[in-house]
Design a protein around this motif. Structure first.
Motif, PDB file in Angstrom:
ATOM      1  N   CYS A 109       5.639  10.729  -3.500  1.00 15.91           N
ATOM      2  CA  CYS A 109       4.620   9.816  -2.996  1.00 15.91           C
ATOM      3  C   CYS A 109       3.775   9.378  -4.186  1.00 15.91           C
ATOM      4  CB  CYS A 109       3.765  10.496  -1.946  1.00 15.91           C
ATOM      5  SG  CYS A 109       2.393   9.486  -1.338  1.00 15.91           S
TER       6      CYS A 109
ATOM      7  N   TRP B 282      -2.103   5.721   4.256  1.00 14.74           N
ATOM      8  CA  TRP B 282      -0.756   6.162   4.614  1.00 14.74           C
ATOM      9  C   TRP B 282       0.292   5.377   3.836  1.00 14.74           C
ATOM     10  CZ3 TRP B 282       0.447  10.093   8.003  1.00 14.74           C
ATOM     11  CH2 TRP B 282      -0.632  10.638   8.718  1.00 14.74           C
ATOM     12  N   GLY B 283       1.362   6.064   3.472  1.00 14.62           N
ATOM     13  CA  GLY B 283       2.508   5.386   2.910  1.00 14.62           C
ATOM     14  C   GLY B 283       3.386   4.841   4.024  1.00 14.62           C
ATOM     15  N   GLN B 284       4.459   4.181   3.643  1.00 14.89           N
ATOM     16  CA  GLN B 284       5.303   3.485   4.613  1.00 14.89           C
ATOM     17  C   GLN B 284       6.318   4.393   5.288  1.00 14.89           C
ATOM     18  OE1 GLN B 284       6.001   3.814   1.524  1.00 14.89           O
ATOM     19  NE2 GLN B 284       8.193   3.696   1.209  1.00 14.89           N
TER      20      GLN B 284
ATOM     21  N   GLN C 158       3.241   5.021  -1.943  1.00 18.19           N
ATOM     22  CA  GLN C 158       4.640   4.607  -1.867  1.00 18.19           C
ATOM     23  C   GLN C 158       5.504   5.869  -1.793  1.00 18.19           C
ATOM     24  OE1 GLN C 158       5.909   1.347  -1.830  1.00 18.19           O
ATOM     25  NE2 GLN C 158       7.893   2.280  -1.445  1.00 18.19           N
TER      26      GLN C 158
ATOM     27  N   TYR D  93       5.973  10.853   6.118  1.00 15.47           N
ATOM     28  CA  TYR D  93       4.893  10.006   5.643  1.00 15.47           C
ATOM     29  C   TYR D  93       3.977  10.797   4.718  1.00 15.47           C
ATOM     30  CZ  TYR D  93       6.094   7.023   9.644  1.00 15.47           C
ATOM     31  OH  TYR D  93       6.742   6.230  10.546  1.00 15.47           O
TER      32      TYR D  93
ATOM     33  N   THR E  20       9.517   7.557   4.722  1.00 16.54           N
ATOM     34  CA  THR E  20      10.876   7.619   4.204  1.00 16.54           C
ATOM     35  C   THR E  20      11.703   8.474   5.163  1.00 16.54           C
ATOM     36  OG1 THR E  20      12.230   8.143   2.244  1.00 16.54           O
ATOM     37  CG2 THR E  20      10.358   9.595   2.671  1.00 16.54           C
TER      38      THR E  20
ATOM     39  N   GLN F  86      -3.044   2.819  -2.488  1.00 13.47           N
ATOM     40  CA  GLN F  86      -1.715   2.470  -1.979  1.00 13.47           C
ATOM     41  C   GLN F  86      -0.780   3.641  -2.218  1.00 13.47           C
ATOM     42  OE1 GLN F  86      -3.218   0.027  -4.314  1.00 13.47           O
ATOM     43  NE2 GLN F  86      -4.273  -0.529  -2.420  1.00 13.47           N
TER      44      GLN F  86
END
Length: 125
Positions: free
Chosen positions: A21, A115-117, A4, A94, A119, A2
């Motif tokens: 990240c 992949w992160g969400q 972030q 990302y 920013t 995960q």
């Protein structure tokens, strides 16, 4: 794994930002980590990458030394230090990770499994 991402914001031309990240879920040994960005109406593009083991870095040619990618292995975190920001740097940023990425495919989004969400970074003139 995960991811972030954080650290984005609204800044003026010439300012600096540091994106983070944070990774969780497993060890990142031998992983390739990267930052991509996507501006409205444009394709996602590679910004910078780093090999978790050893810290070897790769950068997009257009950056011309303004950004620096790094990692803190004790915090399982990858950073993107962005200096001398320009309006054209405005995008959603990302972070991505993958256990296997061949060198020639480092800049290809489909090479990354996680992949992160994202920013948002907005640079105002």
């Amino acid at each position: 794994v995960q991811l972030q991402a954080s650290g984005g914001g609204l800044v003026q031309v010439g300012a600096s930002l540091r994106l983070s990240c944070a990774a969780s879920g497993r060890t990142l040994n031998n992983y390739k980590m990267a930052w991509f960005r996507q501006a409205p109406g444009k394709e996602r593009e590679f910004v910078a990458g780093i090999r978790w083991n050893g810290g070897l870095t790769t950068y997009a040619d257009f950056l011309k030394g303004r950004f620096t990618i790094s990692r803190d292995t004790t915090k399982n975190t990858v950073y993107l230090q962005m200096n001398s920001l320009k309006p054209e740097d405005t995008a959603v940023y990302y972070c991505a990770a993958s256990p296997q990425v061949i060198a020639s495919q480092l800049g290809v989004p489909s090479s990354y499994a996680y992949w992160g969400q994202g920013t948002q970074v907005t640079v105002s003139s």
